[in-house]
Design a protein around this motif. Structure first.
Motif, PDB file in Angstrom:
ATOM      1  N   GLY A  65     -36.723 -54.585 -11.558  1.00  0.00           N
ATOM      2  CA  GLY A  65     -38.097 -54.915 -11.902  1.00  0.00           C
ATOM      3  C   GLY A  65     -39.066 -53.844 -11.440  1.00  0.00           C
ATOM      4  N   PRO A  66     -40.330 -54.035 -11.735  1.00  0.00           N
ATOM      5  CA  PRO A  66     -41.337 -53.007 -11.471  1.00  0.00           C
ATOM      6  C   PRO A  66     -41.874 -52.993 -10.033  1.00  0.00           C
ATOM      7  CG  PRO A  66     -42.349 -54.859 -12.567  1.00  0.00           C
ATOM      8  CD  PRO A  66     -40.866 -55.152 -12.504  1.00  0.00           C
ATOM      9  N   GLU A  67     -41.378 -53.871  -9.179  1.00  0.00           N
ATOM     10  CA  GLU A  67     -41.940 -53.981  -7.832  1.00  0.00           C
ATOM     11  C   GLU A  67     -41.791 -52.720  -6.985  1.00  0.00           C
ATOM     12  OE1 GLU A  67     -40.861 -57.930  -9.390  1.00  0.00           O
ATOM     13  OE2 GLU A  67     -39.664 -56.137  -9.055  1.00  0.00           O
ATOM     14  N   PHE A  68     -40.725 -51.974  -7.189  1.00  0.00           N
ATOM     15  CA  PHE A  68     -40.469 -50.782  -6.384  1.00  0.00           C
ATOM     16  C   PHE A  68     -40.299 -49.571  -7.291  1.00  0.00           C
ATOM     17  CE2 PHE A  68     -38.553 -54.375  -4.047  1.00  0.00           C
ATOM     18  CZ  PHE A  68     -39.393 -54.377  -2.950  1.00  0.00           C
ATOM     19  N   THR A  69     -40.839 -48.438  -6.872  1.00  0.00           N
ATOM     20  CA  THR A  69     -40.696 -47.194  -7.622  1.00  0.00           C
ATOM     21  C   THR A  69     -40.225 -46.093  -6.677  1.00  0.00           C
ATOM     22  OG1 THR A  69     -43.014 -46.642  -7.257  1.00  0.00           O
ATOM     23  CG2 THR A  69     -42.479 -47.822  -9.297  1.00  0.00           C
ATOM     24  N   PHE A  70     -39.717 -45.029  -7.254  1.00  0.00           N
ATOM     25  CA  PHE A  70     -39.246 -43.894  -6.469  1.00  0.00           C
ATOM     26  C   PHE A  70     -40.424 -43.139  -5.857  1.00  0.00           C
ATOM     27  CE2 PHE A  70     -35.894 -44.150  -9.852  1.00  0.00           C
ATOM     28  CZ  PHE A  70     -34.876 -44.576  -9.015  1.00  0.00           C
ATOM     29  N   THR A  71     -40.196 -42.547  -4.706  1.00  0.00           N
ATOM     30  CA  THR A  71     -41.144 -41.621  -4.098  1.00  0.00           C
ATOM     31  C   THR A  71     -40.371 -40.384  -3.651  1.00  0.00           C
ATOM     32  OG1 THR A  71     -40.950 -42.254  -1.765  1.00  0.00           O
ATOM     33  CG2 THR A  71     -42.440 -43.587  -3.153  1.00  0.00           C
ATOM     34  N   GLU A  72     -41.109 -39.349  -3.279  1.00  0.00           N
ATOM     35  CA  GLU A  72     -40.478 -38.127  -2.799  1.00  0.00           C
ATOM     36  C   GLU A  72     -39.836 -38.305  -1.427  1.00  0.00           C
ATOM     37  OE1 GLU A  72     -43.680 -36.972  -5.672  1.00  0.00           O
ATOM     38  OE2 GLU A  72     -43.498 -38.403  -4.045  1.00  0.00           O
ATOM     39  N   ALA A  73     -40.048 -39.462  -0.797  1.00  0.00           N
ATOM     40  CA  ALA A  73     -39.455 -39.706   0.519  1.00  0.00           C
ATOM     41  C   ALA A  73     -37.930 -39.684   0.459  1.00  0.00           C
ATOM     42  CB  ALA A  73     -39.940 -41.036   1.089  1.00  0.00           C
ATOM     43  N   VAL A  74     -37.377 -39.934  -0.721  1.00  0.00           N
ATOM     44  CA  VAL A  74     -35.933 -39.850  -0.923  1.00  0.00           C
ATOM     45  C   VAL A  74     -35.691 -38.970  -2.141  1.00  0.00           C
ATOM     46  CG1 VAL A  74     -33.839 -41.133  -1.506  1.00  0.00           C
ATOM     47  CG2 VAL A  74     -35.496 -42.113   0.086  1.00  0.00           C
ATOM     48  N   SER A  75     -34.793 -38.011  -2.003  1.00  0.00           N
ATOM     49  CA  SER A  75     -34.447 -37.144  -3.129  1.00  0.00           C
ATOM     50  C   SER A  75     -32.950 -36.904  -3.114  1.00  0.00           C
ATOM     51  CB  SER A  75     -35.197 -35.812  -3.033  1.00  0.00           C
ATOM     52  OG  SER A  75     -34.824 -35.120  -1.857  1.00  0.00           O
ATOM     53  N   LEU A  76     -32.439 -36.472  -4.245  1.00  0.00           N
ATOM     54  CA  LEU A  76     -31.038 -36.093  -4.357  1.00  0.00           C
ATOM     55  C   LEU A  76     -30.981 -34.570  -4.429  1.00  0.00           C
ATOM     56  CD1 LEU A  76     -29.865 -38.762  -6.964  1.00  0.00           C
ATOM     57  CD2 LEU A  76     -29.753 -38.863  -4.467  1.00  0.00           C
ATOM     58  N   MET A  77     -30.175 -33.979  -3.567  1.00  0.00           N
ATOM     59  CA  MET A  77     -30.089 -32.524  -3.490  1.00  0.00           C
ATOM     60  C   MET A  77     -28.849 -32.041  -4.234  1.00  0.00           C
ATOM     61  SD  MET A  77     -30.048 -29.970  -0.171  1.00  0.00           S
ATOM     62  CE  MET A  77     -31.203 -30.993   0.666  1.00  0.00           C
ATOM     63  N   ILE A  78     -29.059 -31.047  -5.089  1.00  0.00           N
ATOM     64  CA  ILE A  78     -27.961 -30.445  -5.842  1.00  0.00           C
ATOM     65  C   ILE A  78     -27.668 -29.084  -5.233  1.00  0.00           C
ATOM     66  CG2 ILE A  78     -27.130 -29.722  -8.101  1.00  0.00           C
ATOM     67  CD1 ILE A  78     -29.388 -31.492  -9.299  1.00  0.00           C
ATOM     68  N   ILE A 116     -31.141 -26.644  -5.363  1.00  0.00           N
ATOM     69  CA  ILE A 116     -31.088 -25.634  -4.307  1.00  0.00           C
ATOM     70  C   ILE A 116     -29.886 -24.707  -4.478  1.00  0.00           C
ATOM     71  CG2 ILE A 116     -30.963 -25.295  -1.797  1.00  0.00           C
ATOM     72  CD1 ILE A 116     -33.494 -26.800  -2.744  1.00  0.00           C
ATOM     73  N   PRO A 117     -30.124 -23.397  -4.585  1.00  0.00           N
ATOM     74  CA  PRO A 117     -28.996 -22.463  -4.628  1.00  0.00           C
ATOM     75  C   PRO A 117     -28.391 -22.320  -3.225  1.00  0.00           C
ATOM     76  CG  PRO A 117     -31.056 -21.243  -4.599  1.00  0.00           C
ATOM     77  CD  PRO A 117     -31.416 -22.711  -4.682  1.00  0.00           C
ATOM     78  N   ARG A 118     -27.106 -22.117  -3.156  1.00  0.00           N
ATOM     79  CA  ARG A 118     -26.429 -21.939  -1.859  1.00  0.00           C
ATOM     80  C   ARG A 118     -27.017 -20.775  -1.068  1.00  0.00           C
ATOM     81  NH1 ARG A 118     -20.685 -22.935  -4.430  1.00  0.00           N
ATOM     82  NH2 ARG A 118     -20.966 -25.175  -4.708  1.00  0.00           N
ATOM     83  N   ALA A 119     -27.627 -19.838  -1.767  1.00  0.00           N
ATOM     84  CA  ALA A 119     -28.232 -18.688  -1.091  1.00  0.00           C
ATOM     85  C   ALA A 119     -29.384 -19.107  -0.179  1.00  0.00           C
ATOM     86  CB  ALA A 119     -28.732 -17.676  -2.118  1.00  0.00           C
ATOM     87  N   LEU A 120     -30.078 -20.198  -0.504  1.00  0.00           N
ATOM     88  CA  LEU A 120     -31.260 -20.562   0.277  1.00  0.00           C
ATOM     89  C   LEU A 120     -30.928 -20.903   1.730  1.00  0.00           C
ATOM     90  CD1 LEU A 120     -34.316 -20.943   0.411  1.00  0.00           C
ATOM     91  CD2 LEU A 120     -33.942 -23.329  -0.264  1.00  0.00           C
ATOM     92  N   PRO A 121     -30.035 -21.842   2.019  1.00  0.00           N
ATOM     93  CA  PRO A 121     -29.742 -22.115   3.430  1.00  0.00           C
ATOM     94  C   PRO A 121     -29.137 -20.905   4.140  1.00  0.00           C
ATOM     95  CG  PRO A 121     -28.370 -23.488   1.993  1.00  0.00           C
ATOM     96  CD  PRO A 121     -29.347 -22.767   1.127  1.00  0.00           C
ATOM     97  N   GLU A 122     -28.387 -20.113   3.393  1.00  0.00           N
ATOM     98  CA  GLU A 122     -27.823 -18.881   3.941  1.00  0.00           C
ATOM     99  C   GLU A 122     -28.957 -17.957   4.425  1.00  0.00           C
ATOM    100  OE1 GLU A 122     -25.714 -15.587   1.420  1.00  0.00           O
ATOM    101  OE2 GLU A 122     -24.487 -17.420   1.402  1.00  0.00           O
ATOM    102  N   LEU A 123     -29.957 -17.761   3.571  1.00  0.00           N
ATOM    103  CA  LEU A 123     -31.084 -16.895   3.923  1.00  0.00           C
ATOM    104  C   LEU A 123     -31.957 -17.516   5.011  1.00  0.00           C
ATOM    105  CD1 LEU A 123     -32.047 -15.689   0.345  1.00  0.00           C
ATOM    106  CD2 LEU A 123     -31.162 -14.257   2.212  1.00  0.00           C
ATOM    107  N   MET A 124     -32.178 -18.814   4.949  1.00  0.00           N
ATOM    108  CA  MET A 124     -33.039 -19.492   5.922  1.00  0.00           C
ATOM    109  C   MET A 124     -32.423 -19.488   7.322  1.00  0.00           C
ATOM    110  SD  MET A 124     -35.718 -20.547   4.181  1.00  0.00           S
ATOM    111  CE  MET A 124     -36.446 -21.982   4.887  1.00  0.00           C
ATOM    112  N   ASN A 125     -31.095 -19.345   7.386  1.00  0.00           N
ATOM    113  CA  ASN A 125     -30.394 -19.315   8.672  1.00  0.00           C
ATOM    114  C   ASN A 125     -29.923 -17.914   9.032  1.00  0.00           C
ATOM    115  OD1 ASN A 125     -30.419 -22.182   9.358  1.00  0.00           O
ATOM    116  ND2 ASN A 125     -29.246 -22.400   7.475  1.00  0.00           N
ATOM    117  N   ASP A 126     -30.534 -16.913   8.412  1.00  0.00           N
ATOM    118  CA  ASP A 126     -30.169 -15.527   8.695  1.00  0.00           C
ATOM    119  C   ASP A 126     -30.387 -15.238  10.184  1.00  0.00           C
ATOM    120  OD1 ASP A 126     -29.836 -12.823   6.841  1.00  0.00           O
ATOM    121  OD2 ASP A 126     -30.695 -12.435   8.820  1.00  0.00           O
TER     122      ASP A 126
END
Length: 158
Positions: A65-78, A116-126
């Motif tokens: 039903g319409p009582e609940f909708t999605f928010t950005e508080a939960v996302s699915l990461m690819i 998210i490309p696999r390169a991102l966490p790799e670069l962020m944790n350089d």
């Protein structure tokens, strides 16, 4: 360990959404569709829940039903291997939806995804903090993530 299955709450579009998601991801299928019975909150025979699998991951779509909708508080990461996968999932999932910053989007059903490309966490944790910071700054300026642009920024050439 018990199996954890994300349950996604929809108003009435659960089966439509599950079918769409199965068309986007390889090795995916609808496993079961259940229906409301008599004396239920929805008319008897309408879809209650859809069990589906996206490339080996189990999900359930519930038409609650319409009582609940999605928010950005939960996302699915690819977790995308490369730019080609980023482009594919971004294009398919953002169609009819809304592009957001830093690799986030909302699909046509309002569900948030991180592409998210696999390169991102790799670069962020350089190990070089300056290199990681340059990659992060580049990411903050992007919608769909650009692997070559992230590397160029990290290397100080972009």
């Amino acid at each position: 360990m018990p199996k954890i299955t994300p349950a996604l709450w929809f108003d009435t579009q659960g089966e439509e959404a599950a079918t769409f998601y199965c068309s986007v991801f390889p090795n995916s299928s609808i496993k079961n569709v259940s229906h409301y019975g008599e004396n239920a909150p929805r008319p008897a025979g309408t879809v209650l829940a859809v069990d589906f699998e996206l490339d080996g991951e189990q999900f359930t779509a519930i038409n609650g039903g319409p009582e609940f909708t999605f928010t950005e508080a939960v996302s699915l990461m690819i977790d995308c291997a490369d730019q080609q996968e980023v482009d594919h999932y971004w294009s398919k999932l953002s169609e009819g939806g809304e592009e957001g910053p830093c690799g986030w989007l909302k699909d046509r059903y309002g569900l948030s995804w991180q592409v998210i490309p696999r390169a991102l966490p790799e670069l962020m944790n350089d190990p070089d903090p300056a290199r990681a910071q340059r990659a992060a700054q580049a990411m903050f300026g992007m919608k769909k993530l650009d692997v070559a642009g992230l590397y160029a920024a990290a290397d100080g050439t972009g």
